[in-house]
Write an enzyme that holds these catalytic residues in place. Structure first.
Site, PDB file in Angstrom:
ATOM      1  N   SER A  96       0.864  -1.186   0.000  1.00 24.48           N
ATOM      2  CA  SER A  96       0.000   0.000   0.000  1.00 24.48           C
ATOM      3  C   SER A  96       0.896   1.230   0.000  1.00 24.48           C
ATOM      4  O   SER A  96       1.523   1.562   1.013  1.00 24.48           O
ATOM      5  CB  SER A  96      -0.912   0.004   1.237  1.00 24.48           C
ATOM      6  OG  SER A  96      -1.831  -1.054   1.184  1.00 24.48           O
ATOM      7  N   LYS A 171      -7.345   1.638  -2.766  1.00 24.41           N
ATOM      8  CA  LYS A 171      -6.890   1.179  -1.453  1.00 24.41           C
ATOM      9  C   LYS A 171      -6.915   2.320  -0.447  1.00 24.41           C
ATOM     10  O   LYS A 171      -7.277   2.130   0.722  1.00 24.41           O
ATOM     11  CB  LYS A 171      -5.485   0.592  -1.541  1.00 24.41           C
ATOM     12  CG  LYS A 171      -4.911   0.141  -0.198  1.00 24.41           C
ATOM     13  CD  LYS A 171      -5.783  -0.913   0.489  1.00 24.41           C
ATOM     14  CE  LYS A 171      -5.307  -1.247   1.904  1.00 24.41           C
ATOM     15  NZ  LYS A 171      -4.039  -1.979   1.933  1.00 24.41           N
ATOM     16  N   LYS A 239       0.400   5.357   8.382  1.00 22.87           N
ATOM     17  CA  LYS A 239       1.038   5.592   7.092  1.00 22.87           C
ATOM     18  C   LYS A 239      -0.003   5.718   5.985  1.00 22.87           C
ATOM     19  O   LYS A 239       0.052   6.622   5.146  1.00 22.87           O
ATOM     20  CB  LYS A 239       2.024   4.458   6.804  1.00 22.87           C
ATOM     21  CG  LYS A 239       2.731   4.534   5.459  1.00 22.87           C
ATOM     22  CD  LYS A 239       2.038   3.710   4.377  1.00 22.87           C
ATOM     23  CE  LYS A 239       2.014   2.236   4.686  1.00 22.87           C
ATOM     24  NZ  LYS A 239       1.407   1.437   3.585  1.00 22.87           N
TER      25      LYS A 239
END
Length: 294
Positions: A96, A171, A239
């Site tokens: 990701s 995502k 993150k």
């Protein structure tokens, strides 16, 4: 069946590599820190001593590493994937990362004759172990079609979302929804318990109604038992929320609930909870409510 070089045997990568080996693919795995290949070897795969060894002669290379810097570290340079993979190799990045990193990687790989798909996943450790991940894919449609036998070995919802970077954008939206959902569930848990309601009964009935969600189903035991063993860590979600925030700013999307969730996750990481499962957002709600462990 394909010969696959698998880079990154962490919480998610290890069970994904195992499922690929069980599906009949020849899998050579490499991880930056040693001692992570035991499960893959037990499933019939092998451990590579270097990235170059893992990707040499592989038809497919898969990366599953934490963030953009790690993707760049394993992809570029004389010891990286692009310098050691053969032309025609299909590189599937399940990490990701930012959409722009995926776009840049695809452009650099094209110069080496390497095809790239950005294919981040959702479903956490449990989904990786069970082989039921949701996979959102960006890249050329022909490459997506060629990758289906590999993707289908690790996921059950596999969707082509558009050109390079599209998978990462979807995502990011996924992580936005999950963050807000976990926070709402955590707030409901504290509200219910402070109201004297039986938590197990309440979560059971909520899960069967409109409030039900995959998040609530998968995290109910975490909430009930205060079990924060990581399936997906707060640090990694922190993150990801940075990716969401930056991408939203780029396109001019205002995400007020997402911004609040991002701040609460950042607060949890700052308190030292970064290595815990993201259901540990409950600890922050407890602290704000003067309740429980805080």
């Amino acid at each position: 069946m394909s010969t696959i070089g698998f880079i990154g045997l962490g919480i998610m990568g290890s069970p994904m590599a195992v499922n690929l080996a069980k599906a009949g693919h020849t899998v050579r795995g490499w991880n930056r820190s040693p001692g992570r290949a035991d499960a893959l070897v037990a499933a019939g795969g092998t451990e590579a001593a270097s990235i170059a060894e893992a990707v040499r002669d592989a038809a497919v290379v898969i990366t599953m590493v934490p963030a953009s810097p790690q993707v760049e570290a394993v992809a570029y340079g004389p010891d990286g994937i692009l310098e050691n993979a053969r032309p025609g190799t299909l590189l599937i990045d399940h990490s990701s990362i930012t959409p722009q990193t995926s776009i840049d990687l695809a452009e650099a790989a094209a110069g080496k004759g390497v095809r790239v798909l950005d294919a981040p996943v959702s479903g956490g450790e449990a989904g990786a172990v069970e082989g039921v991940l949701s996979i959102m894919v960006g890249g050329d449609r022909a490459d997506f079609d060629a990758a289906r036998p590999v993707l289908d070995a690790v996921g059950t919802t596999v969707v082509h979302c558009g050109p390079h970077g599209s998978g990462q954008t979807v995502k990011a939206a996924n992580q936005l929804i999950v963050a807000v959902n976990i926070q709402a569930c955590a707030e409901a848990v504290v509200f219910l318990e402070k109201s004297g309601v039986d938590l197990a009964a309440a979560l059971d009935v909520l899960g069967g109604g409109l409030a039900g969600s995959t998040v609530l189903t998968r995290k109910t035991d975490n909430f009930k038992n205060r079990d924060y063993r990581p399936g997906f860590t707060l640090e990694l979600h922190h993150k990801d929320m940075g990716i969401v925030t930056d991408a939203a700013r780029t396109v001019g999307a205002n995400l007020p609930a997402g911004a609040a969730a991002a701040q609460l996750i950042a607060s949890a990481v700052a308190r030292g909870d970064g290595a815990l499962d993201h259901s540990a957002l409950l600890r922050g709600v407890e602290a704000l409510s003067g309740y429980g462990q805080g």
